[in-house]
Design a protein around this motif. Sequence first.
Motif, PDB file in Angstrom:
ATOM      1  N   GLY A   1      68.176  24.294  28.916  1.00  0.00           N
ATOM      2  CA  GLY A   1      67.393  23.472  28.016  1.00  0.00           C
ATOM      3  C   GLY A   1      67.567  21.995  28.297  1.00  0.00           C
ATOM      4  N   LYS A   2      66.885  21.192  27.496  1.00  0.00           N
ATOM      5  CA  LYS A   2      66.977  19.736  27.590  1.00  0.00           C
ATOM      6  C   LYS A   2      67.539  19.208  26.286  1.00  0.00           C
ATOM      7  N   GLY A   3      68.297  18.112  26.393  1.00  0.00           N
ATOM      8  CA  GLY A   3      68.893  17.585  25.182  1.00  0.00           C
ATOM      9  C   GLY A   3      69.146  16.097  25.215  1.00  0.00           C
ATOM     10  N   VAL A   4      69.626  15.610  24.080  1.00  0.00           N
ATOM     11  CA  VAL A   4      69.958  14.195  23.933  1.00  0.00           C
ATOM     12  C   VAL A   4      71.398  14.079  23.447  1.00  0.00           C
ATOM     13  N   LEU A   5      72.027  12.988  23.847  1.00  0.00           N
ATOM     14  CA  LEU A   5      73.399  12.712  23.465  1.00  0.00           C
ATOM     15  C   LEU A   5      73.404  11.811  22.241  1.00  0.00           C
ATOM     16  N   ASN A   6      74.131  12.236  21.206  1.00  0.00           N
ATOM     17  CA  ASN A   6      74.295  11.440  19.994  1.00  0.00           C
ATOM     18  C   ASN A   6      75.797  11.258  19.802  1.00  0.00           C
ATOM     19  N   GLY A   7      76.314  10.093  20.182  1.00  0.00           N
ATOM     20  CA  GLY A   7      77.752   9.878  20.136  1.00  0.00           C
ATOM     21  C   GLY A   7      78.421  10.730  21.194  1.00  0.00           C
ATOM     22  N   MET A   8      79.252  11.652  20.750  1.00  0.00           N
ATOM     23  CA  MET A   8      79.970  12.538  21.676  1.00  0.00           C
ATOM     24  C   MET A   8      79.438  13.971  21.622  1.00  0.00           C
ATOM     25  N   VAL A   9      78.271  14.168  21.006  1.00  0.00           N
ATOM     26  CA  VAL A   9      77.691  15.509  20.893  1.00  0.00           C
ATOM     27  C   VAL A   9      76.339  15.550  21.598  1.00  0.00           C
ATOM     28  N   LEU A  10      76.207  16.514  22.500  1.00  0.00           N
ATOM     29  CA  LEU A  10      74.955  16.742  23.219  1.00  0.00           C
ATOM     30  C   LEU A  10      74.257  17.938  22.579  1.00  0.00           C
TER      31      LEU A  10
ATOM     32  N   VAL B   1      71.188  20.464  22.822  1.00  0.00           N
ATOM     33  CA  VAL B   1      70.296  20.955  23.875  1.00  0.00           C
ATOM     34  C   VAL B   1      69.373  22.032  23.306  1.00  0.00           C
ATOM     35  N   PHE B   2      68.081  21.865  23.525  1.00  0.00           N
ATOM     36  CA  PHE B   2      67.070  22.788  22.991  1.00  0.00           C
ATOM     37  C   PHE B   2      66.440  23.591  24.125  1.00  0.00           C
ATOM     38  N   ASP B   3      66.390  24.912  23.974  1.00  0.00           N
ATOM     39  CA  ASP B   3      65.765  25.817  24.946  1.00  0.00           C
ATOM     40  C   ASP B   3      64.308  26.036  24.528  1.00  0.00           C
ATOM     41  N   ALA B   4      63.447  25.101  24.898  1.00  0.00           N
ATOM     42  CA  ALA B   4      62.042  25.130  24.483  1.00  0.00           C
ATOM     43  C   ALA B   4      61.287  26.328  25.053  1.00  0.00           C
ATOM     44  N   GLN B   5      61.585  26.695  26.296  1.00  0.00           N
ATOM     45  CA  GLN B   5      60.870  27.806  26.943  1.00  0.00           C
ATOM     46  C   GLN B   5      61.069  29.114  26.180  1.00  0.00           C
ATOM     47  N   THR B   6      62.323  29.456  25.890  1.00  0.00           N
ATOM     48  CA  THR B   6      62.600  30.705  25.169  1.00  0.00           C
ATOM     49  C   THR B   6      62.095  30.628  23.732  1.00  0.00           C
ATOM     50  N   ALA B   7      62.215  29.483  23.099  1.00  0.00           N
ATOM     51  CA  ALA B   7      61.719  29.319  21.732  1.00  0.00           C
ATOM     52  C   ALA B   7      60.212  29.561  21.689  1.00  0.00           C
ATOM     53  N   LYS B   8      59.504  29.061  22.687  1.00  0.00           N
ATOM     54  CA  LYS B   8      58.054  29.250  22.737  1.00  0.00           C
ATOM     55  C   LYS B   8      57.697  30.726  22.926  1.00  0.00           C
TER      56      LYS B   8
ATOM     57  N   ARG C   1      64.208  26.573  15.219  1.00  0.00           N
ATOM     58  CA  ARG C   1      64.720  25.715  16.298  1.00  0.00           C
ATOM     59  C   ARG C   1      66.236  25.849  16.441  1.00  0.00           C
ATOM     60  N   ASN C   2      66.935  26.007  15.335  1.00  0.00           N
ATOM     61  CA  ASN C   2      68.387  26.129  15.357  1.00  0.00           C
ATOM     62  C   ASN C   2      68.841  27.325  16.193  1.00  0.00           C
ATOM     63  N   GLU C   3      68.025  28.373  16.238  1.00  0.00           N
ATOM     64  CA  GLU C   3      68.371  29.565  17.017  1.00  0.00           C
ATOM     65  C   GLU C   3      68.371  29.290  18.510  1.00  0.00           C
ATOM     66  N   TYR C   4      67.729  28.223  18.928  1.00  0.00           N
ATOM     67  CA  TYR C   4      67.575  27.933  20.356  1.00  0.00           C
ATOM     68  C   TYR C   4      68.228  26.609  20.749  1.00  0.00           C
ATOM     69  N   THR C   5      69.153  26.126  19.925  1.00  0.00           N
ATOM     70  CA  THR C   5      69.831  24.859  20.186  1.00  0.00           C
ATOM     71  C   THR C   5      71.318  25.081  20.393  1.00  0.00           C
ATOM     72  N   MET C   6      71.844  24.510  21.471  1.00  0.00           N
ATOM     73  CA  MET C   6      73.270  24.540  21.752  1.00  0.00           C
ATOM     74  C   MET C   6      73.818  23.128  21.551  1.00  0.00           C
ATOM     75  N   LYS C   7      74.993  23.029  20.953  1.00  0.00           N
ATOM     76  CA  LYS C   7      75.639  21.725  20.796  1.00  0.00           C
ATOM     77  C   LYS C   7      76.962  21.742  21.542  1.00  0.00           C
TER      78      LYS C   7
ATOM     79  N   ILE D   1      81.752  23.964  23.397  1.00  0.00           N
ATOM     80  CA  ILE D   1      80.510  24.402  22.760  1.00  0.00           C
ATOM     81  C   ILE D   1      80.830  24.615  21.289  1.00  0.00           C
ATOM     82  N   ILE D   2      80.188  23.821  20.431  1.00  0.00           N
ATOM     83  CA  ILE D   2      80.482  23.916  18.994  1.00  0.00           C
ATOM     84  C   ILE D   2      79.385  24.645  18.229  1.00  0.00           C
ATOM     85  N   HIS D   3      78.252  24.856  18.853  1.00  0.00           N
ATOM     86  CA  HIS D   3      77.193  25.685  18.267  1.00  0.00           C
ATOM     87  C   HIS D   3      76.441  26.326  19.420  1.00  0.00           C
ATOM     88  N   SER D   4      76.355  27.626  19.391  1.00  0.00           N
ATOM     89  CA  SER D   4      75.592  28.298  20.441  1.00  0.00           C
ATOM     90  C   SER D   4      74.496  29.126  19.800  1.00  0.00           C
ATOM     91  N   PRO D   5      73.376  29.192  20.468  1.00  0.00           N
ATOM     92  CA  PRO D   5      72.284  30.026  19.954  1.00  0.00           C
ATOM     93  C   PRO D   5      72.674  31.490  20.050  1.00  0.00           C
TER      94      PRO D   5
END
Length: 127
Positions: free
Chosen positions: A58-67, A69-76, A82-88, A100-104
């Motif tokens: 997926g693609k993601g953005v960095l906010n402080g020390m947490v990245l 990442v959203f898996d748009a292809q699988t979500a589509k 959205r939370n089901e397809y986001t890794m932090k 990894i503090i949150h995994s889909p």
Amino acid sequence: MKKYIFPAVLLFVSITACASIGSAYSSKTTVVKIKKVGNQYQVSADMGVAGCGGSFKGKGVLNGMVLSVFDAQTAKEDGGDRNEYTMKIRFSDNFSKAKIIHSPGMYYSGASCSFTDGGNPNLRRIK
């Protein structure tokens, strides 16, 4: 003869400000590869814990020390929250460690696995 005194300007650069995300992090069972593209990051992860595994891209953005990442292809393809397809991924020690503090849900692994906290060990920067 006149004396001129110029104030000295010292520039201090924080190590944290200069540190950046590495291109790969790993543990015995997990490899996370990261590539910066513009102001986002492309992430691919191959994960395994206690007899089950999965992959994530997926693609993601960095906010402080947490990245995040959203898996748009699988979500589509699958629909859903959205939370089901986001890794932090949380970084520490000037981006030399990651966790990894949150995994889909690893719906494509065929098993219900936890890749967070106790399930997934700390990752160390290898590149």
